[in-house]
Design an enzyme around this catalytic site. Structure first.
Site, PDB file in Angstrom:
ATOM      1  N   HIS A   1       2.912  15.858  -9.352  1.00  0.00           N
ATOM      2  CA  HIS A   1       3.684  14.626  -9.113  1.00  0.00           C
ATOM      3  C   HIS A   1       5.081  14.923  -8.535  1.00  0.00           C
ATOM      4  CE1 HIS A   1       3.954  10.221 -10.688  1.00  0.00           C
ATOM      5  NE2 HIS A   1       4.659  10.359  -9.582  1.00  0.00           N
TER       6      HIS A   1
ATOM      7  N   TYR B   1       1.883   6.665 -14.962  1.00  0.00           N
ATOM      8  CA  TYR B   1       1.875   5.203 -14.820  1.00  0.00           C
ATOM      9  C   TYR B   1       1.282   4.515 -16.052  1.00  0.00           C
ATOM     10  CZ  TYR B   1       2.503   6.312  -9.804  1.00  0.00           C
ATOM     11  OH  TYR B   1       2.943   6.812  -8.598  1.00  0.00           O
TER      12      TYR B   1
ATOM     13  N   SER C   1       5.875   3.926  -1.612  1.00  0.00           N
ATOM     14  CA  SER C   1       6.849   2.838  -1.356  1.00  0.00           C
ATOM     15  C   SER C   1       6.851   2.461   0.125  1.00  0.00           C
ATOM     16  CB  SER C   1       8.251   3.235  -1.828  1.00  0.00           C
ATOM     17  OG  SER C   1       8.240   3.670  -3.168  1.00  0.00           O
ATOM     18  N   PRO C   2       5.678   2.232   0.727  1.00  0.00           N
ATOM     19  CA  PRO C   2       5.627   1.989   2.174  1.00  0.00           C
ATOM     20  C   PRO C   2       6.246   0.653   2.575  1.00  0.00           C
ATOM     21  CG  PRO C   2       3.485   1.581   1.194  1.00  0.00           C
ATOM     22  CD  PRO C   2       4.344   2.162   0.097  1.00  0.00           C
ATOM     23  N   LEU C   3       6.518  -0.196   1.563  1.00  0.00           N
ATOM     24  CA  LEU C   3       7.204  -1.467   1.851  1.00  0.00           C
ATOM     25  C   LEU C   3       8.664  -1.373   1.400  1.00  0.00           C
ATOM     26  CD1 LEU C   3       4.345  -3.831   0.571  1.00  0.00           C
ATOM     27  CD2 LEU C   3       4.620  -2.767   2.825  1.00  0.00           C
TER      28      LEU C   3
HETATM   29  N1  LIG Z   1       4.491  10.086  -5.901  1.00  0.00           N
HETATM   30  C1  LIG Z   1       5.521   9.405  -6.337  1.00  0.00           C
HETATM   31  O1  LIG Z   1       6.509   9.944  -6.860  1.00  0.00           O
HETATM   32  C2  LIG Z   1       5.526   7.897  -6.152  1.00  0.00           C
HETATM   33  C3  LIG Z   1       6.721   7.185  -6.262  1.00  0.00           C
HETATM   34  C4  LIG Z   1       6.688   5.812  -6.035  1.00  0.00           C
HETATM   35  C5  LIG Z   1       5.489   5.183  -5.729  1.00  0.00           C
HETATM   36  N2  LIG Z   1       4.318   5.907  -5.664  1.00  0.00           N
HETATM   37  C6  LIG Z   1       3.011   5.268  -5.339  1.00  0.00           C
HETATM   38  O2  LIG Z   1       3.188   4.444  -4.188  1.00  0.00           O
HETATM   39  C7  LIG Z   1       2.809   3.113  -4.503  1.00  0.00           C
HETATM   40  C8  LIG Z   1       3.585   2.112  -3.680  1.00  0.00           C
HETATM   41  O3  LIG Z   1       4.987   2.241  -3.854  1.00  0.00           O
HETATM   42  P1  LIG Z   1       5.888   1.226  -4.698  1.00  0.00           P
HETATM   43  O4  LIG Z   1       5.079   0.605  -5.777  1.00  0.00           O
HETATM   44  O5  LIG Z   1       7.110   2.001  -5.087  1.00  0.00           O
HETATM   45  O6  LIG Z   1       6.408   0.141  -3.649  1.00  0.00           O
HETATM   46  P2  LIG Z   1       5.864  -0.676  -2.388  1.00  0.00           P
HETATM   47  O7  LIG Z   1       4.409  -0.551  -2.232  1.00  0.00           O
HETATM   48  O8  LIG Z   1       6.760  -0.324  -1.253  1.00  0.00           O
HETATM   49  O9  LIG Z   1       6.248  -2.188  -2.804  1.00  0.00           O
HETATM   50  C9  LIG Z   1       5.641  -2.827  -3.878  1.00  0.00           C
HETATM   51  C10 LIG Z   1       6.286  -4.207  -4.046  1.00  0.00           C
HETATM   52  O10 LIG Z   1       5.994  -5.031  -2.916  1.00  0.00           O
HETATM   53  C11 LIG Z   1       5.317  -6.223  -3.352  1.00  0.00           C
HETATM   54  N3  LIG Z   1       4.326  -6.531  -2.319  1.00  0.00           N
HETATM   55  C12 LIG Z   1       3.231  -5.794  -1.996  1.00  0.00           C
HETATM   56  N4  LIG Z   1       2.594  -6.329  -0.935  1.00  0.00           N
HETATM   57  C13 LIG Z   1       3.284  -7.432  -0.587  1.00  0.00           C
HETATM   58  C14 LIG Z   1       3.120  -8.405   0.433  1.00  0.00           C
HETATM   59  N5  LIG Z   1       2.129  -8.301   1.303  1.00  0.00           N
HETATM   60  N6  LIG Z   1       4.030  -9.424   0.511  1.00  0.00           N
HETATM   61  C15 LIG Z   1       5.056  -9.494  -0.354  1.00  0.00           C
HETATM   62  N7  LIG Z   1       5.274  -8.595  -1.349  1.00  0.00           N
HETATM   63  C16 LIG Z   1       4.391  -7.573  -1.458  1.00  0.00           C
HETATM   64  C17 LIG Z   1       4.696  -5.895  -4.676  1.00  0.00           C
HETATM   65  O11 LIG Z   1       4.572  -7.079  -5.427  1.00  0.00           O
HETATM   66  P3  LIG Z   1       3.282  -7.432  -6.360  1.00  0.00           P
HETATM   67  O12 LIG Z   1       3.010  -6.264  -7.237  1.00  0.00           O
HETATM   68  O13 LIG Z   1       3.761  -8.634  -7.077  1.00  0.00           O
HETATM   69  O14 LIG Z   1       2.135  -7.719  -5.455  1.00  0.00           O
HETATM   70  C18 LIG Z   1       5.749  -4.934  -5.260  1.00  0.00           C
HETATM   71  O15 LIG Z   1       6.820  -5.674  -5.811  1.00  0.00           O
HETATM   72  C19 LIG Z   1       3.065   3.041  -6.013  1.00  0.00           C
HETATM   73  O16 LIG Z   1       2.488   1.922  -6.594  1.00  0.00           O
HETATM   74  C20 LIG Z   1       2.494   4.365  -6.442  1.00  0.00           C
HETATM   75  O17 LIG Z   1       1.080   4.319  -6.486  1.00  0.00           O
HETATM   76  C21 LIG Z   1       4.332   7.265  -5.848  1.00  0.00           C
END
Ligand SMILES: NC(=O)c1ccc[n+]([C@@H]2O[C@H](COP(=O)([O-])OP(=O)(O)OC[C@H]3O[C@@H](n4cnc5c(N)ncnc54)[C@H](OP(=O)(O)O)[C@@H]3O)[C@@H](O)[C@H]2O)c1
Length: 278
Positions: free
Chosen positions: A112, A54, A191-193
């Site tokens: 990872h 990251y 990506s819980p959202l």
């Molecule tokens: N192990 C892996 O391969 C892997 C892969 C993907 C992700 N991850 C981890 O999982 C974390 C979460 O997944 P993700 O980043 O893919 O996606 P996510 O958490 O499903 O969604 C993030 C998006 O939702 C927005 N958001 C968050 N809370 C909100 C709310 N309450 N209302 C409206 N919009 C909201 C964020 O905007 P803002 O930023 O503008 O607030 C961002 O655009 C990552 O950050 C990372 O740490 C790990």
């Protein structure tokens, strides 16, 4: 929904892992990243998720240092990138991660992806040495399919405590959840959202309206009620708080059942090197 914010004590733990954490992928502006980490910790979050890939471990470390919270109270997780999974590279890059984060050890170090330079014996052997040396408190894996998970459990002397994979109401991971339950491994939902896609699902909006809540809160409550840890990424204080308040939301059995019947719409994170694409 209650009007008062949950406190750190309101966040359940599962196998020593706080079940709601802050994700940081693509939170790459150094000042914004450090600020969101510090804001989350001061709000009550105690679990921060980052990764070598990251490019923000240093900013995450600054955020942890800036918050008025003891280091021991914070669960810090990072991940070794797929180019660094040969034995000596695991050791050298983990030490570099600790330096960037400004910590003596991390609470959880993940592999990872089981891809590119991953070799179960070699990679997990190095992680076990780091575990023995006290540089990592726990070993986890990420994006592992059931067979790879079972192989890792077999090979590693130290327990494999978690498998971090994509999981949300539109991609529910029924099989992996079952395997993790059987093996007593935490499933940590990334990506819980659904990277924003849960906001536009009428059934989730409808359930949210029943509770004066938001669709992100419904997704996070659903995960928690499945026994799944979630690490939503949020940058603004408003989003960080909205997600944290999901701890005050409890869905009814009918609402949980309704989520189980939603059409699943596939992965949001699906690179060519993913093990399911090999
Ligand atoms: N192990 C892996 O391969 C892997 C892969 C993907 C992700 N991850 C981890 O999982 C974390 C979460 O997944 P993700 O980043 O893919 O996606 P996510 O958490 O499903 O969604 C993030 C998006 O939702 C927005 N958001 C968050 N809370 C909100 C709310 N309450 N209302 C409206 N919009 C909201 C964020 O905007 P803002 O930023 O503008 O607030 C961002 O655009 C990552 O950050 C990372 O740490 C790990």
């Amino acid at each position: 929904m209650s009007d008062t914010d949950p406190t750190a004590d309101d966040c359940p733990y599962s196998n020593a892992i706080p079940m709601l954490g802050l994700g940081t992928w693509e939170n790459t502006n150094p000042a914004a990243c450090a600020e969101s980490v510090a804001t989350a910790l001061e709000m009550g979050y105690r679990h921060i998720d980052t990764a070598q890939a990251y490019g923000n471990e240093e900013s995450v470390g600054k955020g942890i240092a800036a918050a008025d919270i003891d280091r021991e109270a914070v669960f810090v997780a990072t991940k070794v990138w797929i180019d660094n999974l040969a034995h000596d590279d695991v050791i050298a890059t983990t030490e570099a991660s600790l330096d960037r984060l400004g910590v003596d050890s991390v609470d959880l170090m993940y592999v990872h992806w089981p891809s590119r330079t991953y070799d179960a014996e070699d990679t997990l052997g190095a992680l076990n040495e780091l575990y023995e040396d006290g540089k990592i408190d726990r070993i986890g894996v990420s994006n592992f399919e059931p067979d790879q998970l079972r192989e890792a459990i077999e090979i590693s002397d130290a327990p494999i405590v978690a498998n971090q994979v994509e999981c949300h109401p539109l991609f529910r991971q029924a099989e992996l959840r079952e395997v993790c339950d059987e093996e007593d491994i935490e499933l940590v939902a990334y990506s819980p959202l659904a990277r924003g896609d849960v906001f536009d699902v009428p059934a989730l909006q409808d359930i949210a309206d029943n509770h004066d809540a938001s669709p992100p809160q419904v997704s996070l409550a659903w995960l928690r009620q499945q026994g799944v840890t979630a690490i939503p990424k949020a940058t603004s204080e408003a989003h960080i708080r909205d997600n944290w308040q999901s701890l005050s939301l409890t869905l009814s059995d009918d609402e949980l059942d309704r989520i189980e019947t939603l059409d699943e719409t596939g992965r949001r994170v699906d690179p060519g090197f993913g093990p399911w694409n090999q």
